[in-house]
Design a protein around this motif. Sequence first.
Motif, PDB file in Angstrom:
ATOM      1  N   SER A 146      56.986  23.720  13.319  1.00 45.00           N
ATOM      2  CA  SER A 146      57.259  24.563  12.161  1.00 45.00           C
ATOM      3  C   SER A 146      57.998  23.710  11.139  1.00 45.00           C
ATOM      4  N   SER A 148      60.975  24.088   9.810  1.00 46.14           N
ATOM      5  CA  SER A 148      62.371  23.850  10.194  1.00 46.14           C
ATOM      6  C   SER A 148      62.488  22.833  11.325  1.00 46.14           C
ATOM      7  N   GLU A 185      57.088  30.290   0.460  1.00 47.59           N
ATOM      8  CA  GLU A 185      56.889  30.338   1.915  1.00 47.59           C
ATOM      9  C   GLU A 185      57.698  29.257   2.620  1.00 47.59           C
ATOM     10  N   LYS A 188      61.439  30.120   2.701  1.00 48.08           N
ATOM     11  CA  LYS A 188      61.759  31.114   3.734  1.00 48.08           C
ATOM     12  C   LYS A 188      61.697  30.522   5.137  1.00 48.08           C
ATOM     13  N   SER A 189      60.762  29.592   5.343  1.00 47.12           N
ATOM     14  CA  SER A 189      60.587  29.039   6.686  1.00 47.12           C
ATOM     15  C   SER A 189      61.602  27.967   7.054  1.00 47.12           C
TER      16      SER A 189
END
Length: 294
Positions: A146, A148, A185, A188-189
């Motif tokens: 992901s 992060s 997006e 937020k991720s």
Amino acid sequence: MSLSTKRRSKGRGLQCKRTEKQSTNCLQQTSVDPSDDEAIEKASDNRTATPQDSDSKPAVTKKRKQPTECFLSQPEEKQESTVKAKKRKKKKISDILEKSAPKPGVPADLQNLLSQHFGENRSVIEIEELKLSDSCFLPANDLTHSFSSYLKEICPKWAKLRKNHKEKKSVVMLVICSSALRSLELIKSMTAFKGDCRVLKLFAKHIKIKEQMSMLEKGVFHIGVGTPGRVKALVEQDGLCLNSTKYMILDWNWRDQKLRRMMDIPEIKKETIDLLEMSIIKLCREGSVKLGLF
């Protein structure tokens, strides 16, 4: 009567009999029974047959001209069919990418992209100056991370960098993506990674460039996420300084609804390469900036 007169009268009588016989023979040969209708019809048919035959000859020649007309119409149909076939063969980028399996981006992909873009207009020496060594790149995303988790892997000392950064008009990390929606997006991720650091939106949709310049002048921001066109404009107008930037991340592997990556879109591709040429490649060669392909 004398003998001479008798002989003359006999000769005239013989001549008359001969003429009568000849006339009767001619009448027998040429006479046609008026009651014989079939003979009259046959004779009329024979007489009318000759003009019909003469009239039918040009009809034969007209029929012979027809194949030439058909022969001329055939190649036109073939040309139309070939044009239609060519139109059907055209494929869009989405059709090609739909069949291809997703592959993670590697530094060689960016190197090849730069060489293809500058290969026709630049000299050999100029192209050598635009090349980047493997040490200029961060580990690439293998499509299992992901956003992060990828940032945590490439920036293990992020907390320290965040505390030491106090300069205005600059960011420690710059993230480049294809659109404003994709920027939101990604913001937020990255909540698990950013902590309490400040993130600035660097795209053109619903945000004026003067507002972004004033925000950079007044406050301290750690991460900037946006499109290459707006980031390039901020750098050109001295609204954003890249001297304090340590990481530049390209949203390389993500695909939109049409299955296009950011480098598959001509406008985004050109603006990204212009931004790299403007200052990022020089900073990478100096060792102050690292490039990452997410």
